[in-house]
Design an enzyme around this catalytic site. Structure first.
Site, PDB file in Angstrom:
ATOM      1  N   ASP A 103       5.613 -21.614  -8.466  1.00 14.78           N
ATOM      2  CA  ASP A 103       6.562 -20.690  -7.844  1.00 14.78           C
ATOM      3  C   ASP A 103       8.002 -21.170  -8.045  1.00 14.78           C
ATOM      4  O   ASP A 103       8.254 -22.371  -8.152  1.00 14.78           O
ATOM      5  CB  ASP A 103       6.230 -20.580  -6.343  1.00 14.78           C
ATOM      6  CG  ASP A 103       6.828 -19.330  -5.708  1.00 14.78           C
ATOM      7  OD1 ASP A 103       7.340 -18.467  -6.447  1.00 14.78           O
ATOM      8  OD2 ASP A 103       6.768 -19.222  -4.465  1.00 14.78           O
ATOM      9  N   ARG A 111      14.175 -17.923  -8.815  1.00 14.75           N
ATOM     10  CA  ARG A 111      15.306 -18.612  -8.192  1.00 14.75           C
ATOM     11  C   ARG A 111      15.934 -19.621  -9.142  1.00 14.75           C
ATOM     12  O   ARG A 111      17.143 -19.817  -9.165  1.00 14.75           O
ATOM     13  CB  ARG A 111      14.858 -19.284  -6.882  1.00 14.75           C
ATOM     14  CG  ARG A 111      14.774 -18.300  -5.723  1.00 14.75           C
ATOM     15  CD  ARG A 111      13.944 -18.851  -4.594  1.00 14.75           C
ATOM     16  NE  ARG A 111      12.527 -18.816  -4.933  1.00 14.75           N
ATOM     17  CZ  ARG A 111      11.598 -19.435  -4.249  1.00 14.75           C
ATOM     18  NH1 ARG A 111      11.912 -20.187  -3.213  1.00 14.75           N
ATOM     19  NH2 ARG A 111      10.332 -19.324  -4.601  1.00 14.75           N
ATOM     20  N   HIS A 118      10.896 -17.358 -16.149  1.00 11.86           N
ATOM     21  CA  HIS A 118       9.470 -17.330 -16.531  1.00 11.86           C
ATOM     22  C   HIS A 118       9.270 -18.033 -17.874  1.00 11.86           C
ATOM     23  O   HIS A 118       8.302 -18.765 -18.072  1.00 11.86           O
ATOM     24  CB  HIS A 118       8.961 -15.888 -16.596  1.00 11.86           C
ATOM     25  CG  HIS A 118       9.007 -15.186 -15.268  1.00 11.86           C
ATOM     26  ND1 HIS A 118       8.510 -15.751 -14.120  1.00 11.86           N
ATOM     27  CD2 HIS A 118       9.507 -13.977 -14.899  1.00 11.86           C
ATOM     28  CE1 HIS A 118       8.694 -14.909 -13.107  1.00 11.86           C
ATOM     29  NE2 HIS A 118       9.306 -13.833 -13.549  1.00 11.86           N
ATOM     30  N   SER A 148      -0.493 -12.587  -9.360  1.00 11.13           N
ATOM     31  CA  SER A 148      -1.335 -12.232  -8.207  1.00 11.13           C
ATOM     32  C   SER A 148      -1.591 -10.727  -8.160  1.00 11.13           C
ATOM     33  O   SER A 148      -0.885  -9.941  -8.802  1.00 11.13           O
ATOM     34  CB  SER A 148      -0.654 -12.681  -6.903  1.00 11.13           C
ATOM     35  OG  SER A 148       0.424 -11.818  -6.593  1.00 11.13           O
ATOM     36  N   GLU A 172      -0.793  -8.985  -5.887  1.00  5.32           N
ATOM     37  CA  GLU A 172       0.398  -8.414  -5.236  1.00  5.32           C
ATOM     38  C   GLU A 172       1.604  -8.374  -6.180  1.00  5.32           C
ATOM     39  O   GLU A 172       2.588  -7.684  -5.899  1.00  5.32           O
ATOM     40  CB  GLU A 172       0.777  -9.240  -3.994  1.00  5.32           C
ATOM     41  CG  GLU A 172      -0.185  -9.071  -2.816  1.00  5.32           C
ATOM     42  CD  GLU A 172      -1.520  -9.765  -3.014  1.00  5.32           C
ATOM     43  OE1 GLU A 172      -1.556 -10.834  -3.664  1.00  5.32           O
ATOM     44  OE2 GLU A 172      -2.547  -9.231  -2.548  1.00  5.32           O
ATOM     45  N   TRP A 231       2.069  -6.876  -8.856  1.00  5.58           N
ATOM     46  CA  TRP A 231       2.321  -5.543  -9.435  1.00  5.58           C
ATOM     47  C   TRP A 231       3.446  -4.833  -8.697  1.00  5.58           C
ATOM     48  O   TRP A 231       3.998  -3.849  -9.198  1.00  5.58           O
ATOM     49  CB  TRP A 231       1.053  -4.666  -9.365  1.00  5.58           C
ATOM     50  CG  TRP A 231      -0.098  -5.201 -10.150  1.00  5.58           C
ATOM     51  CD1 TRP A 231      -1.209  -5.813  -9.643  1.00  5.58           C
ATOM     52  CD2 TRP A 231      -0.284  -5.175 -11.579  1.00  5.58           C
ATOM     53  NE1 TRP A 231      -2.073  -6.174 -10.659  1.00  5.58           N
ATOM     54  CE2 TRP A 231      -1.528  -5.791 -11.857  1.00  5.58           C
ATOM     55  CE3 TRP A 231       0.486  -4.695 -12.650  1.00  5.58           C
ATOM     56  CZ2 TRP A 231      -2.022  -5.936 -13.147  1.00  5.58           C
ATOM     57  CZ3 TRP A 231      -0.012  -4.846 -13.947  1.00  5.58           C
ATOM     58  CH2 TRP A 231      -1.250  -5.466 -14.182  1.00  5.58           C
ATOM     59  N   LEU A 270     -10.554 -30.879 -20.581  1.00  5.80           N
ATOM     60  CA  LEU A 270     -10.016 -30.214 -19.390  1.00  5.80           C
ATOM     61  C   LEU A 270     -10.368 -28.734 -19.467  1.00  5.80           C
ATOM     62  O   LEU A 270     -10.397 -28.166 -20.546  1.00  5.80           O
ATOM     63  CB  LEU A 270      -8.480 -30.335 -19.376  1.00  5.80           C
ATOM     64  CG  LEU A 270      -7.756 -29.644 -18.215  1.00  5.80           C
ATOM     65  CD1 LEU A 270      -7.886 -30.486 -16.933  1.00  5.80           C
ATOM     66  CD2 LEU A 270      -6.275 -29.416 -18.522  1.00  5.80           C
ATOM     67  N   ARG A 305       2.107 -26.482  -4.280  1.00  6.23           N
ATOM     68  CA  ARG A 305       2.960 -25.294  -4.432  1.00  6.23           C
ATOM     69  C   ARG A 305       4.402 -25.757  -4.603  1.00  6.23           C
ATOM     70  O   ARG A 305       4.901 -26.544  -3.801  1.00  6.23           O
ATOM     71  CB  ARG A 305       2.862 -24.340  -3.243  1.00  6.23           C
ATOM     72  CG  ARG A 305       3.715 -23.084  -3.472  1.00  6.23           C
ATOM     73  CD  ARG A 305       3.485 -21.998  -2.464  1.00  6.23           C
ATOM     74  NE  ARG A 305       4.207 -20.780  -2.872  1.00  6.23           N
ATOM     75  CZ  ARG A 305       3.834 -19.537  -2.589  1.00  6.23           C
ATOM     76  NH1 ARG A 305       2.744 -19.334  -1.888  1.00  6.23           N
ATOM     77  NH2 ARG A 305       4.539 -18.516  -2.989  1.00  6.23           N
ATOM     78  N   SER A 328      -0.349 -17.305  -0.251  1.00  8.28           N
ATOM     79  CA  SER A 328      -0.167 -16.063  -1.022  1.00  8.28           C
ATOM     80  C   SER A 328      -1.465 -15.590  -1.692  1.00  8.28           C
ATOM     81  O   SER A 328      -1.472 -15.237  -2.874  1.00  8.28           O
ATOM     82  CB  SER A 328       0.949 -16.226  -2.061  1.00  8.28           C
ATOM     83  OG  SER A 328       2.164 -16.606  -1.438  1.00  8.28           O
TER      84      SER A 328
HETATM   85  C1  IPE Z   1       2.471 -16.427  -5.744  1.00  7.79           C
HETATM   86  O1  IPE Z   1       3.857 -16.436  -5.828  1.00  7.79           O
HETATM   87  C2  IPE Z   1       1.876 -15.869  -7.008  1.00  7.79           C
HETATM   88  C3  IPE Z   1       2.065 -16.689  -8.195  1.00  7.79           C
HETATM   89  C4  IPE Z   1       2.622 -17.861  -8.250  1.00  7.79           C
HETATM   90  C5  IPE Z   1       1.524 -16.126  -9.396  1.00  7.79           C
HETATM   91  P1  IPE Z   1       4.754 -15.244  -5.239  1.00  7.79           P
HETATM   92  O2  IPE Z   1       6.152 -15.637  -5.471  1.00  7.79           O
HETATM   93  O3  IPE Z   1       4.304 -13.947  -5.787  1.00  7.79           O
HETATM   94  O4  IPE Z   1       4.364 -15.288  -3.698  1.00  7.79           O
HETATM   95  P2  IPE Z   1       5.147 -14.777  -2.410  1.00  7.79           P
HETATM   96  O5  IPE Z   1       5.407 -13.319  -2.620  1.00  7.79           O
HETATM   97  O6  IPE Z   1       6.413 -15.555  -2.336  1.00  7.79           O
HETATM   98  O7  IPE Z   1       4.258 -15.068  -1.268  1.00  7.79           O
HETATM   99  C1  IPE Z   2       6.482 -17.592  -9.855  1.00  5.98           C
HETATM  100  O1  IPE Z   2       7.865 -17.509  -9.782  1.00  5.98           O
HETATM  101  C2  IPE Z   2       5.923 -16.870 -11.055  1.00  5.98           C
HETATM  102  C3  IPE Z   2       5.189 -15.631 -10.753  1.00  5.98           C
HETATM  103  C4  IPE Z   2       4.899 -15.181  -9.555  1.00  5.98           C
HETATM  104  C5  IPE Z   2       4.756 -14.843 -11.889  1.00  5.98           C
HETATM  105  P1  IPE Z   2       8.567 -16.304  -9.028  1.00  5.98           P
HETATM  106  O2  IPE Z   2       8.818 -15.214  -9.994  1.00  5.98           O
HETATM  107  O3  IPE Z   2       7.795 -15.918  -7.819  1.00  5.98           O
HETATM  108  O4  IPE Z   2       9.936 -16.987  -8.611  1.00  5.98           O
HETATM  109  P2  IPE Z   2      10.744 -16.761  -7.266  1.00  5.98           P
HETATM  110  O5  IPE Z   2       9.783 -17.021  -6.137  1.00  5.98           O
HETATM  111  O6  IPE Z   2      11.195 -15.341  -7.279  1.00  5.98           O
HETATM  112  O7  IPE Z   2      11.841 -17.744  -7.330  1.00  5.98           O
HETATM  113 MG    MG Z   3       7.834 -16.506  -5.894  1.00  4.66          MG
END
Ligand code: IPE
Ligand code: IPE
Ligand code: MG
Length: 226
Positions: free
Chosen positions: A13, A17, A30, A59, A61, A63, A125, A174, A182
């Site tokens: 995650d 940011r 990304h 995830s 979510e 989408w 692995l 995390r 999440s």
């Molecule tokens: C969780 O991260 C999903 C992935 C890392 C793929 P999110 O950034 O989507 O989670 P929330 O929305 O902050 O809980």
């Molecule tokens: C995690 O990084 C990657 C995915 C969920 C695909 P984020 O895209 O959630 O990054 P933040 O949380 O917005 O910083």
């Molecule tokens: Mg995130």
């Protein structure tokens, strides 16, 4: 006696940011995150103890994000997997996925399948990418499979019909300072040790991973005993 780390799970995650702080588009975060996936995966492949690395990549979510970001993530994923095939073979990495792949494009699904097949005999692995993954969705689909197979509902049968027959995770990390699950691996995390770091995923280093693992090794796992 120190703990054994066979299965490491990571919620990657903070890509968005990381990019925002640099005045870049989220997609750049990304892209930078992919490099961390490589570093961490190769480190785990070199570690003789780690057998499985499960990475939360998309995830059920996710989408909800703007169409442009979702499309970019799909494009990046397809490109990453295709480019990675050579490294998987070089480092003895078996590629697997969990999650419901049915909404993905035919092209992406073909690439995923081809990579699974190509790497199936690799033994250093197993890297499992969680794609369109949600733990609640996985548990519901598992229960459905148990019923279809005419089996009794039990912890063993539900566990067996999850997307992955692999072991429970020993350690979950995390990144990015968020302290929540999440909807990741709810079933498999029942007794997992949790570690949170403020580092954004693109900045997550092998040194930091090593230090989190060292801390994990020294913990006392009790599993409800004394
Ligand atoms: C969780 O991260 C999903 C992935 C890392 C793929 P999110 O950034 O989507 O989670 P929330 O929305 O902050 O809980
Ligand atoms: C995690 O990084 C990657 C995915 C969920 C695909 P984020 O895209 O959630 O990054 P933040 O949380 O917005 O910083
Ligand atoms: Mg995130």
């Amino acid at each position: 006696m120190s703990n054994t780390l066979q299965h490491l799970a990571i919620i990657m995650d903070g890509n968005g940011r990381w990019a925002k702080e640099r005045g870049l588009r989220r997609t750049k975060g990304h892209e930078a995150g992919v490099e961390t996936v490589r570093r961490v995966t190769e480190y785990c492949a070199e570690d003789p103890e780690i057998e499985t690395l499960t990475l939360y990549a998309f995830s059920t979510e996710n989408w909800k994000r703007p169409r442009m970001e979702v499309d970019y993530l799909m494009h990046l994923l397809e490109k990453y997997i295709r480019l990675e095939q050579e490294r998987y073979m070089e480092h003895g990495i078996r590629f697997e996925t969990i999650g419901d792949l049915s909404p993905f494009s035919d092209k992406l699904r073909r690439t995923l399948k081809a990579t699974r097949e190509l790497t199936r005999n690799n033994r250093q692995l197993t890297q499992i990418l969680a794609l369109n993954y949600g733990a609640r969705d996985e548990i519901v689909r598992s229960v459905r499979r148990v019923l279809e197979a005419g089996e009794e509902i039990s912890e063993a049968s539900i566990g067996r019909h999850l997307d992955t027959p692999y072991t429970d995770a020993d350690l979950l990390i995390r990144t990015s300072g968020e302290q929540r699950l999440s909807n990741f691996l709810l079933w498999q995390l029942s007794y997992t040790e949790l570690a949170f770091t403020d580092t954004y995923w693109p900045d997550f280093s092998v040194e930091e991973l090593r230090s989190i693992i060292d801390d994990f090794k020294a913990r006392q796992r009790k599993f409800g005993g004394i």
